[in-house]
Structures are given as C-alpha cells and as structure tokens.
Design a protein around this motif. Structure first.
Motif, mmCIF file in Angstrom:
data_model
loop_
_atom_site.group_PDB
_atom_site.id
_atom_site.type_symbol
_atom_site.label_atom_id
_atom_site.label_comp_id
_atom_site.label_asym_id
_atom_site.label_seq_id
_atom_site.Cartn_x
_atom_site.Cartn_y
_atom_site.Cartn_z
ATOM 1 N N ARG A 1 0.828 -1.211 0.000
ATOM 2 C CA ARG A 1 0.000 0.000 0.000
ATOM 3 C C ARG A 1 0.860 1.258 0.000
ATOM 4 N NH1 ARG A 1 -2.863 -2.765 4.030
ATOM 5 N NH2 ARG A 1 -1.938 -1.395 5.603
ATOM 6 N N LEU A 2 1.997 1.190 0.678
ATOM 7 C CA LEU A 2 2.881 2.353 0.758
ATOM 8 C C LEU A 2 3.728 2.529 -0.494
ATOM 9 C CD1 LEU A 2 4.096 1.975 4.468
ATOM 10 C CD2 LEU A 2 2.472 3.671 3.572
ATOM 11 N N GLY A 3 3.683 1.549 -1.401
ATOM 12 C CA GLY A 3 4.434 1.651 -2.649
ATOM 13 C C GLY A 3 5.921 1.446 -2.494
ATOM 14 N N ILE A 4 6.353 0.791 -1.427
ATOM 15 C CA ILE A 4 7.793 0.592 -1.197
ATOM 16 C C ILE A 4 8.171 -0.890 -1.226
ATOM 17 C CG2 ILE A 4 8.038 2.707 0.166
ATOM 18 C CD1 ILE A 4 7.974 0.969 2.672
ATOM 19 N N SER A 5 7.235 -1.703 -1.693
ATOM 20 C CA SER A 5 7.466 -3.145 -1.617
ATOM 21 C C SER A 5 8.663 -3.596 -2.447
ATOM 22 C CB SER A 5 6.214 -3.906 -2.042
ATOM 23 O OG SER A 5 5.823 -3.543 -3.354
ATOM 24 N N GLN A 6 8.941 -2.942 -3.578
ATOM 25 C CA GLN A 6 10.064 -3.370 -4.411
ATOM 26 C C GLN A 6 11.402 -3.027 -3.774
ATOM 27 O OE1 GLN A 6 9.355 -3.422 -8.876
ATOM 28 N NE2 GLN A 6 7.762 -1.973 -8.245
ATOM 29 N N ILE B 1 15.009 -7.534 1.876
ATOM 30 C CA ILE B 1 14.595 -8.824 2.431
ATOM 31 C C ILE B 1 15.082 -9.963 1.538
ATOM 32 C CG2 ILE B 1 12.634 -10.295 3.004
ATOM 33 C CD1 ILE B 1 13.087 -8.055 4.994
ATOM 34 N N GLY B 2 14.918 -9.783 0.223
ATOM 35 C CA GLY B 2 15.356 -10.817 -0.709
ATOM 36 C C GLY B 2 16.840 -11.091 -0.601
ATOM 37 N N ALA B 3 17.632 -10.046 -0.397
ATOM 38 C CA ALA B 3 19.077 -10.213 -0.290
ATOM 39 C C ALA B 3 19.439 -11.002 0.964
ATOM 40 C CB ALA B 3 19.761 -8.846 -0.279
ATOM 41 N N GLU B 4 18.770 -10.732 2.067
ATOM 42 C CA GLU B 4 19.076 -11.470 3.295
ATOM 43 C C GLU B 4 18.627 -12.916 3.186
ATOM 44 O OE1 GLU B 4 19.445 -7.962 6.622
ATOM 45 O OE2 GLU B 4 17.673 -9.246 6.739
ATOM 46 N N VAL B 5 17.460 -13.128 2.588
ATOM 47 C CA VAL B 5 16.987 -14.494 2.376
ATOM 48 C C VAL B 5 17.937 -15.242 1.437
ATOM 49 C CG1 VAL B 5 15.155 -15.883 1.317
ATOM 50 C CG2 VAL B 5 14.565 -14.017 2.871
ATOM 51 N N LEU B 6 18.391 -14.578 0.394
ATOM 52 C CA LEU B 6 19.327 -15.189 -0.554
ATOM 53 C C LEU B 6 20.588 -15.659 0.175
ATOM 54 C CD1 LEU B 6 20.269 -13.760 -4.057
ATOM 55 C CD2 LEU B 6 21.956 -14.829 -2.589
ATOM 56 N N ILE C 1 15.665 -22.097 -5.918
ATOM 57 C CA ILE C 1 15.776 -20.913 -6.783
ATOM 58 C C ILE C 1 14.394 -20.538 -7.313
ATOM 59 C CG2 ILE C 1 16.749 -19.991 -8.914
ATOM 60 C CD1 ILE C 1 18.891 -20.291 -6.859
ATOM 61 N N TRP C 2 13.627 -21.542 -7.749
ATOM 62 C CA TRP C 2 12.250 -21.286 -8.200
ATOM 63 C C TRP C 2 11.450 -20.613 -7.080
ATOM 64 C CZ3 TRP C 2 9.024 -22.168 -12.514
ATOM 65 C CH2 TRP C 2 7.657 -22.051 -12.266
ATOM 66 N N ALA C 3 11.517 -21.190 -5.880
ATOM 67 C CA ALA C 3 10.770 -20.649 -4.750
ATOM 68 C C ALA C 3 11.204 -19.212 -4.438
ATOM 69 C CB ALA C 3 10.957 -21.536 -3.520
ATOM 70 N N PHE C 4 12.475 -18.915 -4.643
ATOM 71 C CA PHE C 4 12.960 -17.557 -4.411
ATOM 72 C C PHE C 4 12.289 -16.568 -5.365
ATOM 73 C CE2 PHE C 4 16.175 -14.138 -4.908
ATOM 74 C CZ PHE C 4 16.232 -13.717 -3.591
ATOM 75 N N GLY C 5 12.092 -16.964 -6.615
ATOM 76 C CA GLY C 5 11.391 -16.106 -7.565
ATOM 77 C C GLY C 5 9.941 -15.885 -7.160
ATOM 78 N N ILE C 6 9.265 -16.943 -6.714
ATOM 79 C CA ILE C 6 7.890 -16.824 -6.221
ATOM 80 C C ILE C 6 7.843 -15.889 -5.023
ATOM 81 C CG2 ILE C 6 5.932 -18.069 -5.230
ATOM 82 C CD1 ILE C 6 6.323 -18.862 -8.090
ATOM 83 N N PHE C 7 8.829 -16.042 -4.145
ATOM 84 C CA PHE C 7 8.918 -15.234 -2.925
ATOM 85 C C PHE C 7 9.045 -13.741 -3.258
ATOM 86 C CE2 PHE C 7 11.714 -13.378 0.396
ATOM 87 C CZ PHE C 7 10.883 -13.535 1.506
ATOM 88 N N LEU C 8 9.928 -13.394 -4.185
ATOM 89 C CA LEU C 8 10.086 -11.993 -4.582
ATOM 90 C C LEU C 8 8.788 -11.438 -5.161
ATOM 91 C CD1 LEU C 8 13.647 -11.934 -6.254
ATOM 92 C CD2 LEU C 8 13.004 -11.103 -3.979
ATOM 93 N N PHE C 9 8.125 -12.237 -5.988
ATOM 94 C CA PHE C 9 6.860 -11.805 -6.581
ATOM 95 C C PHE C 9 5.836 -11.522 -5.487
ATOM 96 C CE2 PHE C 9 2.758 -12.032 -8.536
ATOM 97 C CZ PHE C 9 2.913 -11.658 -9.864
ATOM 98 N N GLU C 10 5.757 -12.409 -4.501
ATOM 99 C CA GLU C 10 4.749 -12.218 -3.443
ATOM 100 C C GLU C 10 5.061 -11.018 -2.561
ATOM 101 O OE1 GLU C 10 2.210 -14.551 0.002
ATOM 102 O OE2 GLU C 10 3.756 -15.653 -1.110
ATOM 103 N N ILE C 11 6.316 -10.784 -2.247
ATOM 104 C CA ILE C 11 6.655 -9.603 -1.454
ATOM 105 C C ILE C 11 6.207 -8.334 -2.168
ATOM 106 C CG2 ILE C 11 8.499 -8.225 -0.426
ATOM 107 C CD1 ILE C 11 10.135 -10.685 -0.110
ATOM 108 N N ILE C 12 6.440 -8.289 -3.480
ATOM 109 C CA ILE C 12 6.150 -7.070 -4.236
ATOM 110 C C ILE C 12 4.661 -6.898 -4.497
ATOM 111 C CG2 ILE C 12 6.532 -5.885 -6.444
ATOM 112 C CD1 ILE C 12 9.285 -7.261 -6.547
ATOM 113 N N SER C 13 3.973 -7.975 -4.828
ATOM 114 C CA SER C 13 2.578 -7.859 -5.264
ATOM 115 C C SER C 13 1.552 -8.154 -4.170
ATOM 116 C CB SER C 13 2.309 -8.791 -6.446
ATOM 117 O OG SER C 13 2.274 -10.138 -6.011
ATOM 118 N N GLY C 14 1.979 -8.877 -3.141
ATOM 119 C CA GLY C 14 1.042 -9.235 -2.081
ATOM 120 C C GLY C 14 0.496 -10.639 -2.196
ATOM 121 N N GLN C 15 0.726 -11.306 -3.316
ATOM 122 C CA GLN C 15 0.312 -12.696 -3.476
ATOM 123 C C GLN C 15 1.212 -13.376 -4.495
ATOM 124 O OE1 GLN C 15 -3.721 -12.838 -4.899
ATOM 125 N NE2 GLN C 15 -3.210 -12.088 -6.933
#
Length: 373
Positions: free
Chosen positions: A141-146, A152-157, A236-250
């Motif tokens: 909602r705040l527009g800062i998800s990316q 977050i993605g870097a730490e998870v990586l 690696i696949w799951a990491f791509g799904i994870f990034l998508f969900e962080i940014i889009s919400g699902q």
C-alpha cells in the motif's frame, strides 16, 4: 497461505513400525557428577509461557522465558504422536540439527532442545517482529514493496545460499510465513521441518512436499510415474515466487479457493502476469528464477550480480551494517505484563519412544539453579 506438506509428503513417506508407542527407550537418566550426585537435565519445567505465537500441524509455538534468567525465547512444542504416525521423527531430528549447526545471521538458531514422554521441544531465537507475511500488504500500500524486496530478498538469498553451500541443505519451504522479523528489522529464516540433506548437487528427491503456490514444476511432475525427481534448483524457483509475493502481495500462481489442481496447472503452464507497477529489473530477476527447466535457472552468485541487487553491499548486509527499511514499520508493541504460566503436560498412559540425539543444551549438564541463559 496454508501448507500441503502434511498431505503430500505422506504419499512417499510411510510410518515405520518402530514408531509405534512403546515404553522402552525412554530418555536416559542424567549422567552423574564426579561426586556421584546427578544434575537434572533441562526440561519444559525450566520455562514458562509468556504467550502463544501460533499453531502448526504438529504442535504449538510459544514465547517463553527461562525461569533462572528471565531471558525470552521461542519454543516449538511438537507432539510425538503426530510425528510418529506420519513417520516424521527423523525429519524433526533434521530440523534440530539445522537449527543447531548453522552459524548465520539470517537463520534461526537453536538454544536448547529436549523431550518428554509425549513431546519434543525446540527452544530458539525469539523474533519479536513476527512473520514477514504480516507486513506485505502494508508495504504494498505504501508503494515501497520493491525496495523492501531487495533488502529482504538479499538477506533471504544469503541464508539459502549458506544452507546449500555450507550445510548441504535443500530448504524446500520458502514463504513469507517462514521469514521472521527481528527487533532490528533484519530477518531470520525459520522452520526447517522440510529440509533435506544432500551429498551431491546432482542428487534428486522424489518426495512431494512444500507449500502449494511455491512448488516448482519438477516437484509437481514427481507425482508422475517414471519421473526422475528434482534437485536443489527448486529453492531458486521458490525464491522467484517469494520476490513476486513480497512485491505484489500474493504469489503469481494461485486461486481464490486454493484449488490444488488449478494451481498446479498454472505452475506447469508458467505464464507469469506482472502488475503494471513492477519494474523491469524486478520482472527480469523473477523470470530468470521461474524457468521451467531447472538447468536454466541462475545460481546464487548470478542472482547476487543481477541489476535488481545492484544497490546491495553484500558484506555490509551480512554484518548487519545496513539499516533495515522495514524497521520503522515494526509495530511498537506495548508488552502487557502478564503472569507467566507454567508449561503443563496432561496426564496420559501413552508413552512414546525417545528420539535419539534430540537433547541439546550449551553444556552437557544443566544446573537449574545457575544463572545460565
């Protein structure tokens, strides 16, 4: 999002007859001291419950404090009956060992473990910020998800890379619910119940387990007769799904009613539709991760060198010298002073066998009257 691990894993894992309730092989008595007097081993009686943190398929998670020091931890209490019925006792030993052996800033670590006649107990780092999932909608909602996704993605990586390269562990359970936020805004990967040790990077698995929306195509294809299995590229696949969900919400492949057949069909079709606000670098790194052919997916090093992470100083991040962008969004919880309550196990005639090598304390003998953490 729920997890289908308890349903799908059972297709390839049957309870061993040795997991029937028996009265033999109970936890051994504590070893004697040099003066012949035995010290008591650590147990659930050394902790008190502050509050409940959640409930899972095999037990509950609590915020607890140790009586002798008042230090607080997260405690997972797992019912042996459910583990043994599903042949998951060795998997719990795997989780305990991953928690214990890892020495990484972005992975939850083990403080103590012990067992009773009926339950296993894991005492771990307490991450007071809660699950990452609870932040995603607000960040979107705040527009800062990316921007947050980069951090977050870097730490998870870094955490997943460490699991694979140093511990030879395939994680298999990446999702926002398993990423915990600490008070300083940094994260820790939690829940290693589906972790799989591998000896070779070419090793294949056939057990279908994980969260439905995060299953790689080759995991779904493992349901088909004659399929050769899947490898470490599923993370690696799951990491791509994870990034998508962080940014889009699902996640990109989902269904309002979580219909398994529809979701798996979408995964196999692999037609990602990005909302208009996705930046090109975000779309590119996600699409690279979501290659249907596992061999076409990038390595962790290639991901770290992707333009999406160009602003990340990996050494500074690892050493937590970077201020977290979600620090200011962590709720300032007013801790309500509640009387801590004891952990009580209800009386029963059922006694389950001891899980060998499950007990752990920083010292082999624990003095309950000491001021040890």
């Amino acid at each position: 999002m729920g997890q289908i691990a308890s349903q799908l894993c059972n297709q390839n894992s049957k309870p061993n007859q040795e997991t029937d309730p028996i009265r033999q092989s109970l936890p051994p008595p504590p070893p004697p001291l040099s003066n012949g007097v035995a010290k008591a081993q650590l147990s659930y009686n050394d902790f008190e419950i502050v509050k409940s943190l959640g409930q899972g398929a095999y037990g509950n998670v609590y915020q607890v404090q140790k009586k002798t020091s008042n230090k607080q931890f997260a405690m997972k209490a797992i019912k042996k009956s459910k583990l043994l019925q599903n042949g998951m006792d060795l998997q719990m030993l795997m989780e305990k060992n991953v928690l214990l052996k890892n020495k990484h800033p972005f992975l939850v670590t083990l403080k103590y473990s012990f067992q009773s006649d009926k339950k296993l107990y894991l005492v771990m780092d307490l991450c007071k910020g809660g699950e990452l999932l609870s932040y995603i909608s607000q960040l979107n909602r705040l527009g800062i998800s990316q921007e947050v996704a980069k951090f977050i993605g870097a730490e998870v990586l870094l955490g997943l890379e460490y699991l694979q390269r140093k511990l030879k562990i395939m994680y298999r359970d990446l999702k926002p619910e398993n990423i915990l936020v600490c008070e300083d805004g940094h994260i820790k990967i939690a829940d290693f119940g589906l972790a799989k040790h591998f000896y070779s990077e070419n090793e294949k698995c056939t057990t279908v387990c994980g969260t439905l929306e995060y299953l790689a195509p080759e995991i779904i294809q493992s349901l088909q007769p004659g399929f050769q299995g899947y490898g470490i590229e599923v993370d690696i696949w799951a990491f791509g799904i994870f990034l998508f969900e962080i940014i889009s919400g699902q996640p990109p492949f989902t269904h309002p009613k979580r219909n398994p057949e529809i979701i798996m069909k979408k995964v196999l079709q692999n037609k990602v539709q990005f909302p208009s606000y996705f930046k090109e670098e975000s779309k590119d790194i996600i699409l690279k991760c979501l290659q249907s052919n596992p061999q076409d997916r990038p390595t962790w090093d290639q991901l770290k060198n992707h333009p999406f992470f160009s602003s990340i100083n990996w050494d500074d991040l690892y050493n937590k010298q970077v201020i977290s962008p979600i620090l200011k969004h962590i709720p300032k919880r007013q801790e309500v002073k509640k009387l801590a309550r004891p952990i009580i196990e209800t009386q029963t005639d059922e006694i389950y066998r001891s899980i060998k090598d499950f007990y752990y304390a920083p010292q082999s003998l624990v003095n309950q009257n000491s001021n040890q953490s």
